[in-house]
Design a protein around this motif. Structure first.
Motif, mmCIF file in Angstrom:
data_model
loop_
_atom_site.group_PDB
_atom_site.id
_atom_site.type_symbol
_atom_site.label_atom_id
_atom_site.label_comp_id
_atom_site.label_asym_id
_atom_site.label_seq_id
_atom_site.Cartn_x
_atom_site.Cartn_y
_atom_site.Cartn_z
ATOM 1 N N VAL A 154 36.985 35.130 19.469
ATOM 2 C CA VAL A 154 35.623 34.666 19.169
ATOM 3 C C VAL A 154 35.243 33.770 20.353
ATOM 4 N N SER B 95 42.225 38.206 17.703
ATOM 5 C CA SER B 95 40.885 38.159 17.085
ATOM 6 C C SER B 95 39.999 37.200 17.869
ATOM 7 N N LYS C 226 26.760 39.566 13.864
ATOM 8 C CA LYS C 226 27.880 40.293 13.263
ATOM 9 C C LYS C 226 27.736 41.803 13.399
ATOM 10 N N SER D 53 30.864 42.321 20.222
ATOM 11 C CA SER D 53 30.353 41.527 19.099
ATOM 12 C C SER D 53 31.148 40.243 18.899
ATOM 13 N N ALA D 54 32.313 40.134 19.562
ATOM 14 C CA ALA D 54 33.099 38.899 19.494
ATOM 15 C C ALA D 54 32.507 37.809 20.392
ATOM 16 N N ARG E 241 32.911 46.553 19.356
ATOM 17 C CA ARG E 241 33.484 45.524 18.481
ATOM 18 C C ARG E 241 33.910 44.313 19.320
ATOM 19 N N TYR F 184 38.984 43.832 25.399
ATOM 20 C CA TYR F 184 39.320 43.814 23.974
ATOM 21 C C TYR F 184 39.803 45.193 23.520
ATOM 22 N N SER G 267 30.136 35.480 20.499
ATOM 23 C CA SER G 267 29.381 35.049 19.327
ATOM 24 C C SER G 267 28.392 33.931 19.573
#
Length: 250
Positions: free
Chosen positions: A204, A202, A218, A171-172, A168, A152, A174
């Motif tokens: 997820v 983006s 999050k 954290s995707a 970051r 990422y 999820s």
């Protein structure tokens, strides 16, 4: 961190720090002077753990004080460390096998297909039983989680790699309550799928590791199950070394 959390609700505790080279008898005597019901030993060097337990043993085994106990952390879950012969040190042996409880990261999905495949592969490749060393499964999962974060980060900032961007990306990965898509299983065979999923603008992604679901909130935080373990009697184990019984999970 543990001390601050433990005392904030009115429970009583004393914090006795020590560092490399300190006289551990003095440390043990200082701690015992508080007349505690239990000791929690957090040590980087596991040999310090054993020496502190040796120094505590007389206090722990004081007559009429059968409730006294020693708590250990994951770094002290070592059959080599705790392999103390009863003939060499009867008091320490008694403390280890009858007054000791520890915690360690658990393998929450021991019957899962991913874990079974991982367990078989690591035994075949390295002659290591994964269930004896819970860190192995978590480390394996962590390598893939970090790699997903790197994929990422390199897409977002190909010329500037920062830890914040990697986090970051992690954290995707999820919670399934947020992501309804099919889970991607961690492992060598599924890496191309995970890598591709992390290269969209983006991502997820819902993944499952060999230790179970890997769900980040999050804030990029995740949780894991801890096992509560106790050393077993050496008579039930091979080569005189302790084995460990999981007596609970938290």
């Amino acid at each position: 961190v543990f001390f601050n959390e433990f005392v904030k609700d009115g429970r009583l505790a004393e914090f006795v720090p020590f560092t490399e080279g300190d006289d551990l008898k003095t440390i043990a005597d200082t701690a015992a002077n508080y007349q505690p019901d239990a000791f929690l030993i957090v040590a980087i060097d596991s040999s310090d753990t054993l020496e502190l337990m040796r120094q505590f043993s007389g206090y722990i085994l004081e007559s009429g004080k059968e409730h006294r106990i020693v708590y250990l952390t994951d770094g002290s879950k070592s059959d080599l460390l705790l392999a103390v012969d009863q003939d060499d040190d009867e008091q320490l042996h008694e403390v280890i096998f009858h007054r000791t409880v520890g915690t360690a990261p658990a393998s929450p999905d021991p019957a899962g297909s991913l874990y079974k495949a991982f367990e078989t592969s690591i035994d075949k490749e390295f002659s290591v039983k994964a269930s004896d060393h819970s860190f192995i499964g978590h480390t394996y999962d962590a390598a893939y989680v970090a790699s997903a974060g790197l994929v990422y980060a390199l897409r977002q900032e190909p010329n500037i790699l920062t830890g914040v961007t990697v986090a970051r990306g992690m954290s995707a990965l999820s919670d399934p309550a947020v992501v309804k898509d099919q889970q991607i299983g961690i492992g060598f065979g599924s890496w191309p799928e995970l890598k591709a999923a992390m290269q969209v603008s983006s991502p997820v992604v819902n993944i499952r590791g060999v230790t179970g679901d890997l769900d980040f909130d999050k804030n990029g935080e995740t949780t894991a199950t801890l096992e509560v373990w106790q050393p077993c009697n050496t008579n039930a184990c091979t080569a005189g070394s302790p084995c460990f019984a999981q007596v609970g999970a938290i």
